[in-house]
Design a protein around this motif. Structure first.
Motif, PDB file in Angstrom:
ATOM      1  N   MET A   1       0.857  -1.187   0.000  1.00 23.09           N
ATOM      2  CA  MET A   1       0.000   0.000   0.000  1.00 23.09           C
ATOM      3  C   MET A   1       0.885   1.227   0.000  1.00 23.09           C
ATOM      4  O   MET A   1       1.611   1.479   0.941  1.00 23.09           O
ATOM      5  CB  MET A   1      -0.879  -0.073   1.257  1.00 23.09           C
ATOM      6  CG  MET A   1      -1.596   1.196   1.648  1.00 23.09           C
ATOM      7  SD  MET A   1      -2.880   1.601   0.532  1.00 23.09           S
ATOM      8  CE  MET A   1      -2.916   3.339   0.818  1.00 23.09           C
ATOM      9  N   GLU A   2       0.856   1.887  -1.083  1.00 23.53           N
ATOM     10  CA  GLU A   2       1.714   3.050  -1.264  1.00 23.53           C
ATOM     11  C   GLU A   2       1.360   4.131  -0.260  1.00 23.53           C
ATOM     12  O   GLU A   2       0.197   4.414  -0.012  1.00 23.53           O
ATOM     13  CB  GLU A   2       1.468   3.576  -2.679  1.00 23.53           C
ATOM     14  CG  GLU A   2       2.342   4.705  -3.082  1.00 23.53           C
ATOM     15  CD  GLU A   2       1.994   5.155  -4.492  1.00 23.53           C
ATOM     16  OE1 GLU A   2       2.781   5.893  -5.057  1.00 23.53           O
ATOM     17  OE2 GLU A   2       0.941   4.766  -4.991  1.00 23.53           O
ATOM     18  N   CYS A  41      -0.398  -6.475  -5.171  1.00 22.80           N
ATOM     19  CA  CYS A  41      -1.493  -5.662  -4.634  1.00 22.80           C
ATOM     20  C   CYS A  41      -2.821  -6.168  -5.185  1.00 22.80           C
ATOM     21  O   CYS A  41      -2.881  -6.659  -6.305  1.00 22.80           O
ATOM     22  CB  CYS A  41      -1.305  -4.184  -4.989  1.00 22.80           C
ATOM     23  SG  CYS A  41      -2.453  -3.148  -4.059  1.00 22.80           S
ATOM     24  N   PHE A  43      -5.310  -4.125  -5.531  1.00 21.79           N
ATOM     25  CA  PHE A  43      -5.882  -2.952  -6.195  1.00 21.79           C
ATOM     26  C   PHE A  43      -5.002  -2.565  -7.386  1.00 21.79           C
ATOM     27  O   PHE A  43      -3.822  -2.903  -7.438  1.00 21.79           O
ATOM     28  CB  PHE A  43      -5.918  -1.754  -5.235  1.00 21.79           C
ATOM     29  CG  PHE A  43      -7.091  -1.706  -4.291  1.00 21.79           C
ATOM     30  CD1 PHE A  43      -8.026  -2.722  -4.223  1.00 21.79           C
ATOM     31  CD2 PHE A  43      -7.269  -0.601  -3.457  1.00 21.79           C
ATOM     32  CE1 PHE A  43      -9.106  -2.658  -3.346  1.00 21.79           C
ATOM     33  CE2 PHE A  43      -8.337  -0.530  -2.573  1.00 21.79           C
ATOM     34  CZ  PHE A  43      -9.254  -1.554  -2.513  1.00 21.79           C
ATOM     35  N   GLY A  44      -5.578  -1.800  -8.283  1.00 21.99           N
ATOM     36  CA  GLY A  44      -4.809  -1.185  -9.364  1.00 21.99           C
ATOM     37  C   GLY A  44      -5.230   0.275  -9.436  1.00 21.99           C
ATOM     38  O   GLY A  44      -5.801   0.718 -10.434  1.00 21.99           O
ATOM     39  N   CYS A  45      -4.968   1.010  -8.371  1.00 20.02           N
ATOM     40  CA  CYS A  45      -5.513   2.386  -8.245  1.00 20.02           C
ATOM     41  C   CYS A  45      -5.102   3.272  -9.427  1.00 20.02           C
ATOM     42  O   CYS A  45      -3.948   3.211  -9.875  1.00 20.02           O
ATOM     43  CB  CYS A  45      -5.043   3.020  -6.943  1.00 20.02           C
ATOM     44  SG  CYS A  45      -5.542   2.070  -5.487  1.00 20.02           S
ATOM     45  N   TYR A  47      -4.383   6.227  -9.491  1.00 23.25           N
ATOM     46  CA  TYR A  47      -3.392   7.248  -9.136  1.00 23.25           C
ATOM     47  C   TYR A  47      -2.065   6.642  -8.687  1.00 23.25           C
ATOM     48  O   TYR A  47      -1.189   7.357  -8.207  1.00 23.25           O
ATOM     49  CB  TYR A  47      -3.944   8.163  -8.032  1.00 23.25           C
ATOM     50  CG  TYR A  47      -4.489   7.413  -6.842  1.00 23.25           C
ATOM     51  CD1 TYR A  47      -3.654   6.967  -5.834  1.00 23.25           C
ATOM     52  CD2 TYR A  47      -5.855   7.147  -6.740  1.00 23.25           C
ATOM     53  CE1 TYR A  47      -4.149   6.257  -4.750  1.00 23.25           C
ATOM     54  CE2 TYR A  47      -6.359   6.444  -5.657  1.00 23.25           C
ATOM     55  CZ  TYR A  47      -5.497   6.006  -4.667  1.00 23.25           C
ATOM     56  OH  TYR A  47      -6.004   5.304  -3.605  1.00 23.25           O
ATOM     57  N   CYS A  48      -1.889   5.326  -8.830  1.00 20.87           N
ATOM     58  CA  CYS A  48      -0.732   4.651  -8.225  1.00 20.87           C
ATOM     59  C   CYS A  48       0.434   4.514  -9.189  1.00 20.87           C
ATOM     60  O   CYS A  48       0.304   3.923 -10.253  1.00 20.87           O
ATOM     61  CB  CYS A  48      -1.156   3.270  -7.741  1.00 20.87           C
ATOM     62  SG  CYS A  48       0.203   2.313  -7.053  1.00 20.87           S
ATOM     63  N   ARG A  54       4.331  -2.099 -11.854  1.00 19.45           N
ATOM     64  CA  ARG A  54       3.909  -3.497 -11.777  1.00 19.45           C
ATOM     65  C   ARG A  54       3.467  -4.001 -13.154  1.00 19.45           C
ATOM     66  O   ARG A  54       3.782  -5.097 -13.574  1.00 19.45           O
ATOM     67  CB  ARG A  54       2.737  -3.584 -10.795  1.00 19.45           C
ATOM     68  CG  ARG A  54       2.444  -4.952 -10.267  1.00 19.45           C
ATOM     69  CD  ARG A  54       1.166  -4.937  -9.438  1.00 19.45           C
ATOM     70  NE  ARG A  54       1.219  -3.984  -8.358  1.00 19.45           N
ATOM     71  CZ  ARG A  54       0.193  -3.208  -7.996  1.00 19.45           C
ATOM     72  NH1 ARG A  54      -0.951  -3.259  -8.629  1.00 19.45           N
ATOM     73  NH2 ARG A  54       0.317  -2.375  -7.004  1.00 19.45           N
ATOM     74  N   GLY A 114       3.563  -2.221  -2.432  1.00 20.47           N
ATOM     75  CA  GLY A 114       2.388  -3.076  -2.663  1.00 20.47           C
ATOM     76  C   GLY A 114       1.532  -3.108  -1.417  1.00 20.47           C
ATOM     77  O   GLY A 114       1.697  -2.281  -0.533  1.00 20.47           O
ATOM     78  N   ASN A 148      -4.823  -1.346   2.032  1.00 21.03           N
ATOM     79  CA  ASN A 148      -5.930  -1.015   1.125  1.00 21.03           C
ATOM     80  C   ASN A 148      -7.256  -1.642   1.589  1.00 21.03           C
ATOM     81  O   ASN A 148      -8.251  -1.573   0.870  1.00 21.03           O
ATOM     82  CB  ASN A 148      -5.597  -1.423  -0.323  1.00 21.03           C
ATOM     83  CG  ASN A 148      -5.488  -2.932  -0.513  1.00 21.03           C
ATOM     84  OD1 ASN A 148      -5.858  -3.727   0.344  1.00 21.03           O
ATOM     85  ND2 ASN A 148      -4.966  -3.316  -1.667  1.00 21.03           N
ATOM     86  N   LYS A 174      -7.748   2.219   3.637  1.00 20.48           N
ATOM     87  CA  LYS A 174      -8.240   2.971   2.483  1.00 20.48           C
ATOM     88  C   LYS A 174      -9.740   2.783   2.251  1.00 20.48           C
ATOM     89  O   LYS A 174     -10.259   1.670   2.333  1.00 20.48           O
ATOM     90  CB  LYS A 174      -7.465   2.466   1.257  1.00 20.48           C
ATOM     91  CG  LYS A 174      -7.644   3.301   0.001  1.00 20.48           C
ATOM     92  CD  LYS A 174      -6.957   2.627  -1.186  1.00 20.48           C
ATOM     93  CE  LYS A 174      -5.480   2.882  -1.330  1.00 20.48           C
ATOM     94  NZ  LYS A 174      -5.156   4.288  -1.598  1.00 20.48           N
TER      95      LYS A 174
HETATM   96  S1  SF4 Z   1      -2.614   0.008  -6.314  1.00 23.48           S
HETATM   97 FE1  SF4 Z   1      -3.524   1.297  -4.687  1.00 23.48          FE
HETATM   98  S2  SF4 Z   1      -3.482   0.041  -2.868  1.00 23.48           S
HETATM   99 FE2  SF4 Z   1      -2.084  -0.915  -4.335  1.00 23.48          FE
HETATM  100  S3  SF4 Z   1      -0.048  -0.072  -3.882  1.00 23.48           S
HETATM  101 FE3  SF4 Z   1      -0.983   1.255  -5.411  1.00 23.48          FE
HETATM  102  S4  SF4 Z   1      -2.030   2.899  -4.231  1.00 23.48           S
HETATM  103 FE4  SF4 Z   1      -1.590   1.230  -2.811  1.00 23.48          FE
END
Ligand code: SF4
Length: 291
Positions: A1-2, A41, A43-45, A47-48, A54, A114, A148, A174
């Motif tokens: 988790m970033e 992770c 998630f695939g946010c 904004y990440c 990845r 992650g 997350n 989150k």
């Molecule tokens: S995809 Fe979202 S939850 Fe996963 S590392 Fe990035 S910001 Fe964090």
């Protein structure tokens, strides 16, 4: 988790697991623990940055082991704590400009590349952090898990979080939307939204939890009143089911996002959202601006 407001790489000199940062949120030195060598992770946010890496390096990452060297983690953490508490850290060019009031060790934080609770050794790493905290007599140092929210009811996560919160620990979890559609737009996950809500309800009844929510402009559009109403209703739904949160941390895009359709909100907009969300949820809000 970033870690959303850390504009730093998750490595430090030759170290690969432990990295110090000056955290605006902690008003001090936060020592990040990166337990995600494969950047895994759920998630695939949108904004990440990590999600971008990845995706680009998927083949390379697929052959890496998710296991970390626990002895190495110990060595790196001891060295980093020593550097921060002796003041040597602030001779490093990256830390020379640190304000005097920020030259204090605040926490060890699971963060990095992650989702930390997916790391096979998550509970073991919690034990190492606890033992170093005790060995070095650092009772003021917090243990923070930045997550997350996808695994909070899984057995290994529960074991790790029970141990972490038994020693000045806190979970930062989150929630990036109030409906399935808003959640999927932001977090692009296979985990159902209902699971996230139930996980947050469970976690916030069991451990000290702060919610973390990203607010951003998506294709030029800031969150509208419908988005905010649904978000606040989701938070109230958790509260009415017996959950409780210490606060809601609101942050916006602070570095190059995964998707160029995301841009930061300005400080005035963030303040206005924070006031509305505080009013509609009756929870304290903390704001972290883009710069
Ligand atoms: S995809 Fe979202 S939850 Fe996963 S590392 Fe990035 S910001 Fe964090």
């Amino acid at each position: 988790m970033e870690y959303p407001t850390r504009n730093h790489p998750s490595s430090f000199h030759q170290q690969t697991i432990v990295y110090p940062v000056i955290s605006r949120r902690s008003r001090g030195v936060s020592i990040g623990i990166n337990v995600s060598p494969t950047k895994q992770c759920t998630f695939g946010c949108i904004y990440c940055q990590i999600h971008v890496a990845r995706t680009k390096n998927a083949e390379e990452l697929a052959v890496l082991s998710p296991m970390i060297d626990l002895e190495r983690l110990r060595r790196e953490l001891l060295a980093t704590v020593g550097s921060a508490t002796s003041g040597r850290l602030f001779e490093d060019e990256r830390f020379r400009a640190t304000l005097p009031e920020f030259r204090r060790l605040n926490d060890f934080a699971f963060s990095g590349d992650g989702e930390p609770t997916l790391a096979p050794q998550f509970p073991e790493v919690v034990d190492i952090l606890r033992s170093i905290r005790r060995e070095l007599a650092l009772p003021q140092v917090k243990l923070i898990l930045i997550t997350n929210s996808t695994t909070l009811r899984e057995e290994r996560t529960i074991a790790g979080c029970d141990a972490l919160t038994a020693e000045n620990g806190e979970i930062w979890a989150k929630l990036d939307g109030g409906t399935e559609a808003d959640y999927l737009t932001m977090n692009r996950s296979k985990v159902p939204f209902s699971t996230i809500l139930e996980n947050l309800r469970f976690a916030s009844r069991r451990w000290p939890v702060k919610l973390q929510t990203m607010l951003l402009r998506l294709r030029g559009q800031a969150p509208d009143s419908r988005w905010i109403d649904h978000y606040c209703a989701a938070v109230r739904h958790i509260l009415s089911a017996g959950g409780t949160f210490r606060s809601i941390q609101l942050y916006t895009v602070a570095r190059v996002p995964a998707d160029s359709c995301c841009t930061p909100l300005d400080d005035g907009e963030m303040d206005a959202y924070a006031a509305t969300i505080a009013e509609k949820t009756s929870l304290p809000t903390e704001v972290f601006y883009s710069k």
